[in-house]
Design an enzyme around this catalytic site. Structure first.
Site, PDB file in Angstrom:
ATOM      1  N   GLU A  14       0.857  -1.270   0.135  1.00 20.97           N
ATOM      2  CA  GLU A  14      -0.027  -0.039  -0.200  1.00 20.97           C
ATOM      3  C   GLU A  14       0.966   0.995   0.066  1.00 20.97           C
ATOM      4  O   GLU A  14       1.375   2.301   1.256  1.00 20.97           O
ATOM      5  CB  GLU A  14      -0.717   0.309   1.265  1.00 20.97           C
ATOM      6  N   HIS A  16       0.863   4.846  -1.871  1.00 21.22           N
ATOM      7  CA  HIS A  16       0.825   5.497  -3.062  1.00 21.22           C
ATOM      8  C   HIS A  16       1.770   6.721  -3.996  1.00 21.22           C
ATOM      9  O   HIS A  16       2.747   6.224  -4.093  1.00 21.22           O
ATOM     10  CB  HIS A  16      -0.095   6.774  -1.859  1.00 21.22           C
ATOM     11  N   HIS A 169      -9.569   0.914   0.311  1.00 16.37           N
ATOM     12  CA  HIS A 169      -9.085   2.060   0.676  1.00 16.37           C
ATOM     13  C   HIS A 169      -9.878   3.428   1.548  1.00 16.37           C
ATOM     14  O   HIS A 169     -10.734   3.607   0.721  1.00 16.37           O
ATOM     15  CB  HIS A 169      -8.171   3.128  -0.314  1.00 16.37           C
ATOM     16  N   ASP A 292       2.458   2.669   4.213  1.00 17.29           N
ATOM     17  CA  ASP A 292       1.659   3.663   3.800  1.00 17.29           C
ATOM     18  C   ASP A 292       2.607   5.100   3.538  1.00 17.29           C
ATOM     19  O   ASP A 292       2.001   5.822   3.759  1.00 17.29           O
ATOM     20  CB  ASP A 292       0.628   3.650   4.453  1.00 17.29           C
TER      21      ASP A 292
END
Length: 357
Positions: A14, A16, A169, A292
Site C-alpha cells: 500500500e 501511494h 482504501h 502507507d
C-alpha cells in the site's frame, strides 16, 4: 535472525502516488470543497506522491523496503465522470512505464474509472493481462453507491474472474455523516476527525462488511479483498459481528469470510499487538506488509526493525514480508514459485509465468 531479516525481501503493498493530471482533474471539479483530504496532498507530501524515481527509491532504501506496489492515492477517480475512462487509461500506461523502468522495485495496482463500472472492468482486465498489474484499489463508495450496489458488480466480478485482489482504501464519509458525527470543533479538527483520525477507517470497514452481508462472497467465493490499517477496525469487533449470523442468512458464518476472503495489511502502523490480533482473526497467511508511503513514512530503517520485532516466527515472517503477497497475486491464489525468501527470489506474475526479481 537479524541477518536473515536484513536479507529478506520486503514488499510494501500500500504505497501511494499521484499525477499532476489527476490533481488537475480534482481541481477542475472543485473536489477540495467537498473532500477535505484533497488538501492533504500538498507540500512535501505532494512532492513525494508525484516522484516515481530517484527520491522515492532513496526513501525506500532508507526505510528498508525493496518493492513498492504503487496505487493512486485517495480519492482516486471516484468523483469524476465519463472523462475518467481516458484518464485512467493514460495513468495506467504511465504507471506501466515506471514499473518497466524499475521492474525489481515497483509493482502496480490498476487505476479504474469506477463511475463507469463496465469500462472499469475492461480496464482492470487490460491492466492485468497486458500490463501485469497485481490488482486494483477502490476508495469506498462510488458516488452515492456502496460497493455492494449491483451497478459496481462488473468490477468485483472481473477481479474474481482474473484472480486479483481489490484493496478497499479509506476515503472521507458523506457530508451528512461528517456533519452528524465529525463536526463541531475547529475546521482543522473536523477534517482530521472525519479522515485519518477515525472517519476514513470506519467507512472502509463498513464497505467490507456490506460486501459480506450482501452475499457478495457467496456469489463470488474467490474474490479477495484487502483492508489496510490492520483491518480498518473490523477485526477488533469480529466477535460482535458473529452475532449477526443469527439473522444474516449467509451461506457461512461471518468468521469464515474473514478467513477466506480477507487479507490485512499494516499501513505503516507498526504495532505487534495489532498484528497479533489480525493473525488471530484472519490467519498468519493473510497478513501483508505495507508502509502507507508517504503518509506514514518514518526514517531509520523502521520497516526492517518492525519486521525483526513483529513477533512472528521465521516462516511466518517471510510470509508477512513477501510470500503471502506473491501467493495472492500468483494468478489463481493457489500456486506460487518459491525461493528461500531472499531478495533474489522468484515469484509469479499475474499471468502465471515465473520471473526473476
Amino acid at each position: 535472525m537479524v541477518k536473515a531479516v536484513e536479507n529478506m525481501k520486503l514488499i510494501g503493498i500500500e504505497e501511494h502516488f499521484l499525477t499532476t493530471q489527476v490533481r488537475d482533474a480534482w481541481d477542475a471539479i472543485g473536489l477540495g470543497a467537498n473532500d477535505p483530504s484533497v488538501a492533504f496532498h500538498s507540500g512535501a507530501i505532494e512532492g513525494r506522491l508525484l516522484d516515481l524515481a530517484d527520491e522515492r527509491l532513496a526513501l525506500m532504501d532508507e526505510t528498508g523496503l525493496d518493492v513498492q506496489v504503487l496505487s493512486l492515492t485517495t480519492p482516486a477517480l471516484h468523483d469524476l465522470g465519463p472523462d475518467s475512462v481516458d484518464l485512467a487509461r493514460r495513468t495506467n500506461d504511465a504507471l506501466a512505464t515506471v514499473v518497466a523502468r524499475y521492474p525489481t522495485r515497483f509493482q502496480a495496482m490498476a487505476v479504474l474509472p469506477v463511475t463507469v463500472p463496465e469500462a472499469a472492468a475492461r480496464e482492470l482486465e487490460r491492466c492485468v493481462t497486458a500490463l501485469g498489474f497485481k490488482g486494483t484499489v477502490l476508495c469506498g463508495k462510488v458516488g452515492g453507491r456502496h460497493l455492494d450496489d449491483p451497478t459496481v458488480a462488473p468490477i468485483l466480478e472481473c477481479a474474481a474472474e482474473m484472480g486479483v485482489p481489490i484493496m478497499i482504501h479509506p476515503r472521507v464519509p458523506d457530508p451528512a455523516v461528517r456533519a452528524a458525527y465529525y463536526s463541531g470543533f475547529t475546521p482543522e479538527v473536523d477534517a482530521a476527525f472525519a479522515t485519518f483520525g477515525l472517519g476514513w477507517h470506519y467507512d472502509a470497514g463498513v464497505q467490507f462488511l456490506r460486501l459480506v452481508l450482501a452475499g457478495v462472497f457467496d456469489r463470488l467465493p474467490g474474490l479477495q479483498v484487502i483492508l489496510g490499517h490492520w483491518g480498518e477496525l473490523v477485526l477488533f469487533y469480529a466477535e460482535r459481528m458473529a452475532a449477526m449470523d443469527r439473522v444474516s442468512k449467509l451461506d457461512q458464518p461471518i468468521a469464515n469470510y474473514l478467513r477466506q476472503n480477507l487479507y490485512v495489511t499494516a499501513s505503516g502502523m507498526f504495532l505487534p499487538h495489532y498484528l497479533a490480533r489480525a493473525a488471530a482473526v484472519v490467519g498468519v497467511n493473510r497478513l501483508l506488509f505495507s508502509t502507507d508511503f508517504p503518509y506514514q513514512y518514518r526514517p531509520g530503517r523502521e520497516a526492517r526493525r518492525f519486521l525483526e520485532n513483529c513477533g512472528l516466527d521465521a516462516q511466518e515472517r517471510a510470509g508477512f514480508a513477501w510470500e503471502n503477497w506473491a501467493r495472492l497475486t500468483s494468478g489463481n491464489g493457489r500456486d506460487v514459485c518459491r525461493s528461500e525468501g531472499d531478495r533474489s527470489g522468484i515469484e509469479r506474475t499475474n499471468r502465471g509465468a515465473c520471473v526473476e526479481q
